[in-house]
Write an enzyme that holds these catalytic residues in place. Structure first.
Site, PDB file in Angstrom:
ATOM      1  N   PRO A   2       0.865  -1.137   0.019  1.00 17.65           N
ATOM      2  CG  PRO A   2      -0.833  -1.560   1.695  1.00 17.65           C
ATOM      3  CD  PRO A   2       0.402  -2.080   1.164  1.00 17.65           C
ATOM      4  CD  GLU A   3       2.588   3.607  -4.365  1.00 16.39           C
ATOM      5  OE1 GLU A   3       2.876   4.706  -4.721  1.00 16.39           O
ATOM      6  OE2 GLU A   3       2.643   2.656  -5.200  1.00 16.39           O
ATOM      7  CE  LYS A  52       5.483   3.104   0.359  1.00 17.23           C
ATOM      8  NZ  LYS A  52       6.475   2.116  -0.190  1.00 17.23           N
ATOM      9  NE  ARG A 193      14.436   5.312  12.713  1.00 21.72           N
ATOM     10  CZ  ARG A 193      13.849   4.948  13.741  1.00 21.72           C
ATOM     11  NH1 ARG A 193      14.464   5.635  14.907  1.00 21.72           N
ATOM     12  NH2 ARG A 193      12.743   4.042  14.079  1.00 21.72           N
ATOM     13  CG  ASN A 236       7.326   0.002  -8.198  1.00 24.17           C
ATOM     14  OD1 ASN A 236       8.291   0.402  -8.149  1.00 24.17           O
ATOM     15  ND2 ASN A 236       7.259  -1.392  -8.845  1.00 24.17           N
ATOM     16  NE  ARG A 329       9.143  -2.541  -5.419  1.00 21.36           N
ATOM     17  CZ  ARG A 329       8.188  -1.825  -4.469  1.00 21.36           C
ATOM     18  NH1 ARG A 329       8.787  -1.556  -3.239  1.00 21.36           N
ATOM     19  NH2 ARG A 329       6.968  -1.720  -4.767  1.00 21.36           N
TER      20      ARG A 329
END
Length: 339
Positions: A2-3, A52, A193, A236, A329
Site C-alpha cells: 500500500p502507498e 506508509k 527518521r 512503485n 523494484r
C-alpha cells in the site's frame, strides 16, 4: 505494498470508528498477545498516518504502530462510519452497518477487484464487511455486505495478528511487517527518521526538506523517490507516474535536477496524494471526466501513463514503454519522453 494514500484512509477510518471508544484487543494468532493485553481496555485518542506507517495513540501515552508492508491488511466489520467529504469511486459515500448500506450506486470494482470505499492494503479474500485492502473478491456480490443476521462479533478468519473491537466495530489486522506497542518517545523517533508527508506538518517546511534531500544527493531520482527518509508514502506506482508526468529520466542524479523541477515533483506528489485519499485509487491521468473517469476508476489500464504498460506504446509519443529493475523494484518509463 500500500502507498501513502491507502494508509491515510486507514487512519481516517480509525478516527471515525475507534477514537474515543474503549476497545477490547486480542491476538487470535497469538503472536501479538502481550501487546494486545497492554492495549485492551484503553481508549484510542488519535490516529495518524505518516507515509506508509499508521500510528494509533491510546490514553496513558501508549501507541500502536503498524506498517502493513507487502502482505498486511486491515478488515473492518460492523458499523462503518464513512466520511462524506471523501468520495468513493462512484461518488457516493454513506454509513454502512451489518444490516445494509446507504451508498446509492453500485460500487465500481477495477479489474483487480479493488473498490475505493472498501479496499486498502494487500489482496486477500475475506468474509468481513469492509476490506481495507487492494481487492474485495469473495465478498457478497451485491455490495460486499454480510447477511443481516451475521454473527457478532464476526468469527476470526485466517491468521489475525490483532483484533480491535468496540461495541459496534471490529478491525482485524493480518500479515503486517510491523505491529508494535511503543511509547511517545519511540514514535517520535520513528517519525523523525521519515521524510516529509504532504498531509502532515507544515507545507512550506515539508517542501524545503524534500528539495534539500533530493538536490544534495548524487543518487538517481528513481531511487530517491522510493527512499522513505527522503519522502514518505511514494511507492512503485506513484514513482513511475510522477517521473513521467515531470518528463524526468529516472536515472538522473538528484543534484543534477533543477530546483524548480524538484519543487514541481513535490507539488505534484501533494496533489496526487490528495486525489488518492479522496478516491481511494491512484489516479494519475489528468482531465478525465464522465465515462472516461469511470473507465479509469474501473481499470488501472485507463488511469496510468506508464505503470504496468511495459511493451505498450507511450500514450504521448508512441515509444515502447521500458521496464527495468531499480533496487529490485520494477520501473516503468518512456525512453523518449523521459530523456
Amino acid at each position: 505494498m500500500p502507498e501513502g494514500h491507502s494508509v491515510h484512509r486507514i487512519a481516517r477510518q480509525f478516527e471515525r470508528n475507534f477514537v474515543g471508544r474503549p476497545v477490547r484487543a486480542s491476538s487470535p494468532q497469538g503472536r501479538f498477545a502481550e501487546g494486545a493485553a497492554i492495549l485492551s481496555g484503553r481508549t484510542p485518542t488519535r490516529a495518524q498516518a505518516v507515509g506508509k506507517q499508521m500510528f494509533l495513540e491510546f490514553d496513558s501515552g501508549v501507541w500502536l504502530r503498524v506498517h502493513l508492508g507487502l502482505y498486511g491488511a486491515w478488515d473492518f466489520a460492523g458499523e462503518i462510519l464513512v466520511d462524506p467529504t471523501i468520495a468513493s469511486a462512484n461518488g457516493r459515500m454513506g454509513q454502512t452497518n451489518q444490516r445494509g448500506t446507504v451508498v446509492e450506486d453500485a460500487p465500481i470494482f477495477d479489474d483487480a477487484g479493488e473498490n475505493s470505499l472498501s479496499s486498502i492494503g494487500a489482496p486477500r479474500r475475506t468474509r468481513v464487511h469492509v476490506r481495507m485492502s487492494e481487492q474485495t473478491k469473495g465478498l457478497d456480490e451485491a455490495d460486499g455486505l454480510e447477511a443481516p443476521d451475521a454473527e457478532w462479533p464476526p468469527p476470526v478468519v485466517g491468521q489475525v495478528r490483532l483484533r480491535l473491537l468496540t461495541d459496534a466495530t471490529c478491525a482485524d489486522l493480518r500479515g503486517p511487517t510491523a505491529c508494535v506497542v511503543e511509547t511517545a518517545e519511540q514514535v517520535a523517533a520513528v517519525i523523525a527518521r521519515l521524510g516529509p508527508d504532504p498531509l502532515v506538518g507544515d507545507p512550506a517546511e515539508n517542501e524545503e526538506r524534500f528539495v534539500r534531500a533530493v538536490r544534495s544527493r548524487a543518487v538517481a531520482i528513481g531511487q530517491l523517490l522510493m527512499d522513505q527518509s527522503v519522502v514518505s508514502g511514494i511507492g512503485n506506482v506513484y514513482r513511475a507516474e510522477m517521473l513521467f508526468r515531470a518528463r524526468l529520466d529516472p536515472h538522473t542524479p538528484g543534484r543534477a535536477i533543477p530546483e524548480e523541477v524538484v519543487r514541481g515533483l513535490w507539488r505534484d506528489w501533494d496533489g496526487l496524494l490528495r486525489i488518492g485519499v479522496e478516491t481511494g485509487q491512484m489516479m494519475t491521468m489528468d482531465g478525465l471526466e464522465g465515462e472516461a473517469w469511470r473507465r479509469a476508476m474501473a481499470s488501472r489500464d485507463d488511469r496510468h501513463w506508464v505503470y504496468h504498460r511495459a511493451g505498450l506504446p507511450c500514450r504521448v509519443c508512441g515509444t515502447e514503454i521500458a521496464l527495468e529493475e531499480m533496487q529490485a523494484r520494477k520501473l516503468y518509463w518512456c525512453p523518449n519522453c523521459q530523456r
